[in-house]
Design a protein around this motif. Structure first.
Motif, PDB file in Angstrom:
ATOM      1  N   GLU A 170       0.827  -1.203   0.000  1.00 52.97           N
ATOM      2  CA  GLU A 170       0.000   0.000   0.000  1.00 52.97           C
ATOM      3  C   GLU A 170       0.865   1.259   0.000  1.00 52.97           C
ATOM      4  O   GLU A 170       0.474   2.317  -0.482  1.00 52.97           O
ATOM      5  CB  GLU A 170      -0.857  -0.045   1.280  1.00 52.97           C
ATOM      6  CG  GLU A 170      -1.806   1.090   1.457  1.00 52.97           C
ATOM      7  CD  GLU A 170      -3.150   0.821   0.798  1.00 52.97           C
ATOM      8  OE1 GLU A 170      -3.441  -0.342   0.511  1.00 52.97           O
ATOM      9  OE2 GLU A 170      -3.865   1.792   0.563  1.00 52.97           O
ATOM     10  N   LEU A 174       0.522   5.270  -1.232  1.00 53.95           N
ATOM     11  CA  LEU A 174       0.525   6.322  -0.211  1.00 53.95           C
ATOM     12  C   LEU A 174       1.645   7.336  -0.464  1.00 53.95           C
ATOM     13  O   LEU A 174       1.422   8.548  -0.446  1.00 53.95           O
ATOM     14  CB  LEU A 174       0.677   5.681   1.174  1.00 53.95           C
ATOM     15  CG  LEU A 174       0.735   6.652   2.353  1.00 53.95           C
ATOM     16  CD1 LEU A 174      -0.536   7.486   2.412  1.00 53.95           C
ATOM     17  CD2 LEU A 174       0.919   5.905   3.660  1.00 53.95           C
ATOM     18  N   HIS A 177       0.969   9.607  -3.291  1.00 51.58           N
ATOM     19  CA  HIS A 177      -0.052  10.614  -3.017  1.00 51.58           C
ATOM     20  C   HIS A 177       0.403  11.681  -2.038  1.00 51.58           C
ATOM     21  O   HIS A 177      -0.076  12.800  -2.074  1.00 51.58           O
ATOM     22  CB  HIS A 177      -1.325   9.952  -2.484  1.00 51.58           C
ATOM     23  CG  HIS A 177      -2.044   9.163  -3.525  1.00 51.58           C
ATOM     24  ND1 HIS A 177      -1.939   9.470  -4.858  1.00 51.58           N
ATOM     25  CD2 HIS A 177      -2.853   8.085  -3.444  1.00 51.58           C
ATOM     26  CE1 HIS A 177      -2.666   8.607  -5.554  1.00 51.58           C
ATOM     27  NE2 HIS A 177      -3.209   7.759  -4.715  1.00 51.58           N
ATOM     28  N   THR A 252      -0.637  10.699 -11.994  1.00 50.29           N
ATOM     29  CA  THR A 252      -0.561   9.752 -10.875  1.00 50.29           C
ATOM     30  C   THR A 252       0.243   8.514 -11.276  1.00 50.29           C
ATOM     31  O   THR A 252       1.045   8.006 -10.497  1.00 50.29           O
ATOM     32  CB  THR A 252      -1.979   9.338 -10.430  1.00 50.29           C
ATOM     33  OG1 THR A 252      -2.720  10.521 -10.145  1.00 50.29           O
ATOM     34  CG2 THR A 252      -1.941   8.459  -9.200  1.00 50.29           C
ATOM     35  N   ARG A 255       3.894   9.405 -11.157  1.00 49.39           N
ATOM     36  CA  ARG A 255       4.409   9.483  -9.786  1.00 49.39           C
ATOM     37  C   ARG A 255       4.645   8.109  -9.184  1.00 49.39           C
ATOM     38  O   ARG A 255       5.678   7.842  -8.581  1.00 49.39           O
ATOM     39  CB  ARG A 255       3.385  10.205  -8.903  1.00 49.39           C
ATOM     40  CG  ARG A 255       3.536  11.682  -8.943  1.00 49.39           C
ATOM     41  CD  ARG A 255       2.699  12.249  -7.846  1.00 49.39           C
ATOM     42  NE  ARG A 255       2.223  13.560  -8.243  1.00 49.39           N
ATOM     43  CZ  ARG A 255       1.618  14.384  -7.416  1.00 49.39           C
ATOM     44  NH1 ARG A 255       1.384  14.008  -6.178  1.00 49.39           N
ATOM     45  NH2 ARG A 255       1.243  15.553  -7.825  1.00 49.39           N
TER      46      ARG A 255
END
Lengths: 275, 120
Positions: A170, A174, A177, A252, A255
């Motif tokens: 995860e 994270l 973001h 996104t 990234r």
């Protein structure tokens, strides 16, 4: 049974046992990652098949480059890659069963997904472990005959191994973001510089000498930039496989790719030193 | 001085492809960096209401029309007191979810809203 045959048999069995060892060591971090079990049922089947099929030539190439000369036929390498896959499937199934992950309530489709995902790192470990045993003398890699394609294969394998180990967590999402785009740009610069330094200046065992007569920038471009691009490509493929690219913006995706590209780039660099 | 070995063309081709790929990723990041960074703005659209066994399923799409990512987005089905939490809705991205209703919502389309989020 002639002694010679017995010797071959023994050699084969030892090779197989080593392959199991390699598969378990390489796959263990993922076998013990909860997200990987969940991905077993969420992962898109078509993508899984595409990735496994695309992964196969990498295995063959690894076996070809880091195996030993005596038995070096392409057929032998394909066979080794197949054996590595088989070993990885069995090893992954046994370990997941020992952990109680596979049990009666797990649907067969889910079970197949869980095991198939684990075969990628396991097969890498198995093929490297087997390559170690074949022959007994110098590998082609030791002879310095690997050349440019060999470096690319090593970098792809290293990127895949380290990238795969962190990709399902995860934290990748994270981190992507909570950072700004500027953070991502800085991370890309650090990854590229770090990977370059890893290979050429940190004086690790196996450090690669700057080839004489080549401009340092040319080496940087042909090895480090290409290696980082490979690491990014491998990262993007793994993220896509795991569904991290579904319904998200291109920014996104970029990234997340750069975040996963950091360990992948270092893995690629380390593989050039180790393999 | 030893004469440098000639570098094969394919190495330069690989270098060019690698550099182009890297430039592409960096361009996307730079554009992302200079573009606005509007905080999350979650818009919910009910896609479908369908029978699901002895219940009704309300499927929705949550779209983040802002630039920043939202975490723990709480989506509420008005009138039913039901909440669903989406772990992440990245900027300019979508996530899907659903509710189960015990009664036929009838002709009245269910009202689904995003009621809150935290920054990741």
């Amino acid at each position: 049974m002639t002694p010679r045959l017995a010797d071959d048999d023994r050699r084969f069995l030892v090779g197989l046992a080593r392959a199991f060892g390699g598969a378990v060591i390489f796959a263990l971090p993922l076998l013990m990652t909860m997200e990987m079990w969940q991905l077993g049922f969420t992962v898109d089947r078509t993508r899984l098949v595409i990735v496994v099929v695309a992964f196969f030539p990498l295995l063959v190439a690894l076996s070809r480059l880091y195996g030993f000369e005596e038995t070096a036929s392409l057929k032998g390498d394909v066979v080794d890659a197949c054996v590595a896959f088989g070993v990885s499937v069995v090893a992954g199934t046994v370990v997941l069963a020992l952990f109680g992950v596979l049990h009666g309530d797990v649907a067969s489709r889910d079970l197949a997904g869980k095991v198939a995902l684990q075969t990628l790192p396991g097969a890498l470990g198995a093929v490297l472990a087997m390559a170690q045993l074949r022959g007994g003398e110098e590998t082609r890699a030791d002879d310095g005959e690997v050349g440019y394609p060999g470096h690319l294969v090593a970098m792809a394998a290293g990127a895949l191994f380290l990238g795969l180990n962190v990709a399902p967590t995860e934290e990748i999402v994270l981190i992507a973001h909570q950072m700004s785009a500027w953070h991502a740009l800085a991370l890309a610069a650090v990854s590229l510089a770090g990977a370059h330094a890893f290979v050429y200046s940190l004086e690790f065992r196996g450090q690669v000498e700057m080839p004489e007569g080549h401009h340092p920038f040319s080496v940087f471009l042909r090895y480090s930039v290409v290696g980082y691009a490979l690491a990014l490509a491998v990262s993007a493929a793994v993220l896509w496989l795991f569904g991290r690219f579904d319904d998200v913006s291109v920014a996104t995706m970029a990234r997340q790719t750069v975040v996963l590209g950091f360990p992948a780039a270092l893995g690629a660099a380390a593989a050039r030193l180790i393999l | 001085v030893t004469k440098p070995k000639e570098i094969p063309l394919y190495e330069w081709v690989a270098a060019a492809i690698g550099a182009a790929l890297l430039a592409g990723v960096l361009a996307i990041l730079v554009r992302d960096a200079v573009d606005g960074d509007e905080p999350p703005r979650i818009v919910i659209r009910v896609e479908r209401v369908a029978r699901a066994g002895d219940q009704w399923r309300v499927e929705f799409v949550a779209e983040n029309q802002g630039d920043a990512a939202a975490a723990d987005v709480v989506v509420r089905l008005e009138g039913a007191g039901a909440d669903v939490v989406l772990d992440y809705v990245p900027g300019r991205s979508r996530r899907r979810g659903g509710f189960f209703l015990h009664e036929d919502p009838g002709g009245r389309p269910p009202e689904v809203r995003a009621v809150g989020y935290v920054t990741p």
